[in-house]
Design a protein around this motif. Structure first.
Motif, PDB file in Angstrom:
ATOM      1  N   UNK A  61      -9.995  59.499  62.498  1.00 43.32           N
ATOM      2  CA  UNK A  61     -10.237  59.420  61.049  1.00 43.32           C
ATOM      3  C   UNK A  61     -11.023  58.169  60.664  1.00 43.32           C
ATOM      4  N   UNK A  62     -10.825  57.079  61.409  1.00 42.74           N
ATOM      5  CA  UNK A  62     -11.518  55.826  61.072  1.00 42.74           C
ATOM      6  C   UNK A  62     -13.037  55.983  61.121  1.00 42.74           C
ATOM      7  N   UNK A  63     -13.528  56.983  61.845  1.00 34.58           N
ATOM      8  CA  UNK A  63     -14.964  57.204  61.963  1.00 34.58           C
ATOM      9  C   UNK A  63     -15.523  57.996  60.780  1.00 34.58           C
ATOM     10  N   UNK A  64     -14.644  58.410  59.865  1.00 35.14           N
ATOM     11  CA  UNK A  64     -15.058  59.165  58.683  1.00 35.14           C
ATOM     12  C   UNK A  64     -14.774  58.387  57.406  1.00 35.14           C
ATOM     13  N   UNK A  65     -14.817  57.056  57.498  1.00 36.09           N
ATOM     14  CA  UNK A  65     -14.587  56.196  56.333  1.00 36.09           C
ATOM     15  C   UNK A  65     -15.732  55.210  56.210  1.00 36.09           C
ATOM     16  N   UNK A  66     -16.051  54.844  54.974  1.00 29.72           N
ATOM     17  CA  UNK A  66     -17.089  53.839  54.772  1.00 29.72           C
ATOM     18  C   UNK A  66     -16.497  52.444  54.980  1.00 29.72           C
ATOM     19  N   UNK A  67     -17.291  51.425  54.812  1.00 31.50           N
ATOM     20  CA  UNK A  67     -16.830  50.059  55.077  1.00 31.50           C
ATOM     21  C   UNK A  67     -15.704  49.614  54.150  1.00 31.50           C
ATOM     22  N   UNK A  68     -15.548  50.287  53.009  1.00 27.79           N
ATOM     23  CA  UNK A  68     -14.468  49.951  52.080  1.00 27.79           C
ATOM     24  C   UNK A  68     -13.209  50.773  52.331  1.00 27.79           C
ATOM     25  N   UNK A  69     -13.243  51.656  53.359  1.00 24.51           N
ATOM     26  CA  UNK A  69     -12.081  52.461  53.690  1.00 24.51           C
ATOM     27  C   UNK A  69     -11.988  53.773  52.932  1.00 24.51           C
ATOM     28  N   UNK A  70     -13.039  54.115  52.175  1.00 19.29           N
ATOM     29  CA  UNK A  70     -13.047  55.375  51.427  1.00 19.29           C
ATOM     30  C   UNK A  70     -13.485  56.516  52.338  1.00 19.29           C
ATOM     31  N   UNK A  71     -12.810  57.673  52.281  1.00 22.59           N
ATOM     32  CA  UNK A  71     -13.194  58.801  53.130  1.00 22.59           C
ATOM     33  C   UNK A  71     -14.595  59.309  52.800  1.00 22.59           C
TER      34      UNK A  71
END
Length: 149
Positions: free
Chosen positions: A101-111
């Motif tokens: 899942x971490x690979x589907x988030x932007x730098x701010x942690x938004x999906x």
């Protein structure tokens, strides 16, 4: 103003003339060892096994290692062949580990709806392992070896 400039230049010249500390030279090995490396000679390469299963990590937060050959695998801005097996929608069929899942988030942690551009180029972090002779010997111990000490 000239007093401050003179002070800065004095400090910079002192830093430039400082010797390399012994512990740093010990960490990188002797200079003779570095000078004896032939130029443009890669270590002997042996073909990795087709699939060796999961390779244990050796330090915290280490990206998983690639246990199969990546020769000919295309990972460019237009195509990422890793996702043919590791994408969430196909990984149950292929049996390959799913992209986390971490690979589907932007730098701010938004999906995000797709693989994050920061995580798209898999081979920047995930590397294939091969049996090679090291150019320079090192004394690295894995976490497992250090846990009992």
């Amino acid at each position: 103003m000239n007093k401050y400039l003179a002070l800065i230049l004095t400090a910079l010249s002192a830093l430039a003339s400082a010797d390399v500390p012994n512990n740093l030279s010990n960490a990188i090995g002797s200079i003779d060892q570095l000078e004896n490396i032939p130029e443009n000679v890669a270590p002997a390469y042996t073909t990795p096994p087709k699939d060796v299963g999961n390779i244990p990590v050796t330090f915290p937060h280490q990206p998983p290692l690639v246990p199969h050959s990546i020769r000919g695998l295309q990972v460019t801005k237009n195509a990422n062949q890793c996702l043919a097996c590791h994408a969430p929608e196909v990984s149950p069929t292929t049996g390959a580990p799913r992209v986390p899942e971490s690979h589907f988030k932007d730098r701010d942690g938004n999906p995000t709806g797709e693989t994050s551009p920061r995580r798209y180029f898999c081979l920047q972090c995930h590397v294939q392992q091969a049996e090679v002779d090291p150019i320079i010997q090192n004394k690295f111990d894995t976490i497992r070896e250090n846990q009992g000490k």
